[in-house]
Design an enzyme around this catalytic site. Structure first.
Site, PDB file in Angstrom:
ATOM      1  N   TYR A 130       0.855  -1.202   0.000  1.00 19.32           N
ATOM      2  CA  TYR A 130       0.000   0.000   0.000  1.00 19.32           C
ATOM      3  C   TYR A 130       0.889   1.250   0.000  1.00 19.32           C
ATOM      4  O   TYR A 130       0.679   2.175  -0.786  1.00 19.32           O
ATOM      5  CB  TYR A 130      -0.895  -0.019   1.238  1.00 19.32           C
ATOM      6  N   LYS A 144       1.214   4.383  -2.631  1.00 18.03           N
ATOM      7  CA  LYS A 144       1.056   5.781  -2.237  1.00 18.03           C
ATOM      8  C   LYS A 144       2.321   6.588  -2.545  1.00 18.03           C
ATOM      9  O   LYS A 144       2.251   7.787  -2.829  1.00 18.03           O
ATOM     10  CB  LYS A 144       0.688   5.876  -0.752  1.00 18.03           C
TER      11      LYS A 144
HETATM   12  N1  LIG Z   1      -8.092   5.845   6.857  1.00 19.07           N
HETATM   13  C1  LIG Z   1      -6.817   6.127   6.943  1.00 19.07           C
HETATM   14  O1  LIG Z   1      -6.179   5.905   7.992  1.00 19.07           O
HETATM   15  C2  LIG Z   1      -6.087   6.754   5.775  1.00 19.07           C
HETATM   16  C3  LIG Z   1      -4.798   7.260   6.003  1.00 19.07           C
HETATM   17  C4  LIG Z   1      -4.095   7.830   4.947  1.00 19.07           C
HETATM   18  C5  LIG Z   1      -4.686   7.911   3.706  1.00 19.07           C
HETATM   19  N2  LIG Z   1      -5.941   7.410   3.511  1.00 19.07           N
HETATM   20  C6  LIG Z   1      -6.485   7.512   2.157  1.00 19.07           C
HETATM   21  O2  LIG Z   1      -7.722   8.211   2.189  1.00 19.07           O
HETATM   22  C7  LIG Z   1      -8.527   7.817   1.073  1.00 19.07           C
HETATM   23  C8  LIG Z   1      -9.921   7.477   1.571  1.00 19.07           C
HETATM   24  O3  LIG Z   1      -9.821   6.336   2.427  1.00 19.07           O
HETATM   25  P1  LIG Z   1     -10.799   6.070   3.654  1.00 19.07           P
HETATM   26  O4  LIG Z   1      -9.958   6.031   4.868  1.00 19.07           O
HETATM   27  O5  LIG Z   1     -11.973   6.955   3.578  1.00 19.07           O
HETATM   28  O6  LIG Z   1     -11.177   4.550   3.325  1.00 19.07           O
HETATM   29  P2  LIG Z   1     -12.559   3.761   3.213  1.00 19.07           P
HETATM   30  O7  LIG Z   1     -13.497   4.196   4.264  1.00 19.07           O
HETATM   31  O8  LIG Z   1     -12.140   2.346   3.110  1.00 19.07           O
HETATM   32  O9  LIG Z   1     -13.162   4.269   1.803  1.00 19.07           O
HETATM   33  C9  LIG Z   1     -12.527   3.977   0.605  1.00 19.07           C
HETATM   34  C10 LIG Z   1     -13.348   4.564  -0.502  1.00 19.07           C
HETATM   35  O10 LIG Z   1     -12.689   4.274  -1.756  1.00 19.07           O
HETATM   36  C11 LIG Z   1     -13.632   3.657  -2.610  1.00 19.07           C
HETATM   37  N3  LIG Z   1     -13.021   2.778  -3.617  1.00 19.07           N
HETATM   38  C12 LIG Z   1     -12.231   1.702  -3.430  1.00 19.07           C
HETATM   39  N4  LIG Z   1     -11.904   1.145  -4.627  1.00 19.07           N
HETATM   40  C13 LIG Z   1     -12.501   1.918  -5.569  1.00 19.07           C
HETATM   41  C14 LIG Z   1     -12.553   1.871  -6.980  1.00 19.07           C
HETATM   42  N5  LIG Z   1     -11.918   0.931  -7.694  1.00 19.07           N
HETATM   43  N6  LIG Z   1     -13.263   2.841  -7.637  1.00 19.07           N
HETATM   44  C15 LIG Z   1     -13.915   3.812  -6.942  1.00 19.07           C
HETATM   45  N7  LIG Z   1     -13.929   3.884  -5.617  1.00 19.07           N
HETATM   46  C16 LIG Z   1     -13.229   2.959  -4.937  1.00 19.07           C
HETATM   47  C17 LIG Z   1     -14.555   2.873  -1.680  1.00 19.07           C
HETATM   48  O11 LIG Z   1     -15.727   2.512  -2.363  1.00 19.07           O
HETATM   49  P3  LIG Z   1     -16.554   1.134  -2.002  1.00 19.07           P
HETATM   50  O12 LIG Z   1     -17.414   1.465  -0.825  1.00 19.07           O
HETATM   51  O13 LIG Z   1     -17.309   0.849  -3.257  1.00 19.07           O
HETATM   52  O14 LIG Z   1     -15.519   0.086  -1.690  1.00 19.07           O
HETATM   53  C18 LIG Z   1     -14.754   3.923  -0.597  1.00 19.07           C
HETATM   54  O15 LIG Z   1     -15.694   4.873  -0.997  1.00 19.07           O
HETATM   55  C19 LIG Z   1      -7.795   6.637   0.427  1.00 19.07           C
HETATM   56  O16 LIG Z   1      -7.072   7.081  -0.702  1.00 19.07           O
HETATM   57  C20 LIG Z   1      -6.844   6.182   1.519  1.00 19.07           C
HETATM   58  O17 LIG Z   1      -5.732   5.496   1.012  1.00 19.07           O
HETATM   59  C21 LIG Z   1      -6.654   6.844   4.514  1.00 19.07           C
END
Ligand SMILES: NC(=O)c1ccc[n+]([C@@H]2O[C@H](COP(=O)([O-])OP(=O)(O)OC[C@H]3O[C@@H](n4cnc5c(N)ncnc54)[C@H](OP(=O)(O)O)[C@@H]3O)[C@@H](O)[C@H]2O)c1
Length: 249
Positions: A152, A156
């Site tokens: 991952y 990133k």
């Molecule tokens: N949470 C953390 O600690 C964290 C930290 C650093 C960065 N981030 C980044 O923040 C961003 C949002 O993550 P989050 O924490 O909100 O995670 P999350 O709650 O798991 O949500 C992920 C989102 O991405 C969507 N997704 C996944 N695969 C996709 C695809 N092929 N096409 C379109 N949508 C897709 C999911 O849709 P579905 O519902 O359809 O699966 C969901 O809406 C990500 O880029 C993640 O890497 C998160």
């Protein structure tokens, strides 16, 4: 570098049905955005969100790995000024231990090729618009690897590099490119992570503050703030510290 205000702007957000993406939609609407395209793989999961303000929150079907859906989304959202590449996946795969080839490839497809193809597809519609911007939600794990999510982190790191490349190419085109670097955030993705986590709402607030201040690199929480300071001071110490979380079997 220029300041980008969400008030009266048209914003397109991927992965908008939950987590950080959903918070980005809600805070944009509260902040006076003219229109927010909320993109999701399954638009039925957007019903509750859209019902908050159907005139301004427009659902869009979009899997960021599907070229045909990307083309359709750009046509539907041709008035977009700000593209936020938020959709992401994390498989928590190591390199030698707990390795998953499937997760590693999926992470690259969604976290790297997704934003790349979206930025390319939206370039013509962003060009010439006021407040034009692309913002990529990356992670501090893209700046120094989290070994428990090593593949991952690699995806990133690719997204971080993509963001810098995009910024260099779009610098003279009036399109601001933001990199967003969260630490642990309280969403489904970080469900199994036993750390203090920031709320998605506070992340969204920090993102739009960063836009308004014209800060190209935006950290979104206390962990991320400290992480980048520590990286600047002693990157090897950060790497050694992260190593304690590596899979060992
Ligand atoms: N949470 C953390 O600690 C964290 C930290 C650093 C960065 N981030 C980044 O923040 C961003 C949002 O993550 P989050 O924490 O909100 O995670 P999350 O709650 O798991 O949500 C992920 C989102 O991405 C969507 N997704 C996944 N695969 C996709 C695809 N092929 N096409 C379109 N949508 C897709 C999911 O849709 P579905 O519902 O359809 O699966 C969901 O809406 C990500 O880029 C993640 O890497 C998160």
């Amino acid at each position: 570098m220029s300041q980008v205000n969400i008030k009266d702007s048209v914003i397109f957000i991927t992965g908008a049905n939950r987590g950080i993406g959903r918070a980005l939609v809600e805070v944009a609407v509260e902040g006076g955005a003219a229109k927010v395209y909320a993109a999701a793989r399954d638009t039925s999961k957007l019903t509750g969100l859209v019902s908050r303000d159907p005139a301004r929150i427009i659902p869009v079907e979009l899997d960021v790995t599907d070229g045909e859906q990307i083309r359709r989304a750009v046509k539907q959202a041709a008035d977009t000024q700000i593209l936020i590449n938020n959709a992401g996946v994390a498989g928590y795969s190591g390199i030698i231990f707990q390795f998953s080839e499937e997760a590693a490839r999926r992470e690259l497809e969604v976290n790297y090729f997704g934003p790349l193809h979206l930025a390319r597809a939206f370039f013509p519609v962003l060009s010439g618009k006021p407040q034009a911007a692309v913002a990529n939600v990356i992670s501090v794990g893209g700046l120094s690897t989290f070994p428990m999510a090593a593949t991952y982190s690699a995806s990133k790191a690719a997204a971080h590099s993509l963001t810098q490349g995009l910024r260099a190419e779009l610098h003279s085109r009036g399109i601001t490119v933001f990199g967003i670097y969260p630490g642990p955030i309280d969403t489904d993705m970080a469900d199994g992570v036993d750390m203090e986590k920031e709320s998605p709402r506070n992340v969204a607030v920090r993102v739009y503050q960063g836009f308004a201040e014209g800060r190209e690199d935006i950290t979104t929480d206390k962990f991320a703030d400290e992480f980048v300071v520590n990286l600047r001071n002693d990157a090897k110490a950060v790497e050694r510290d992260n190593a304690q979380f590596a899979h060992q079997s």
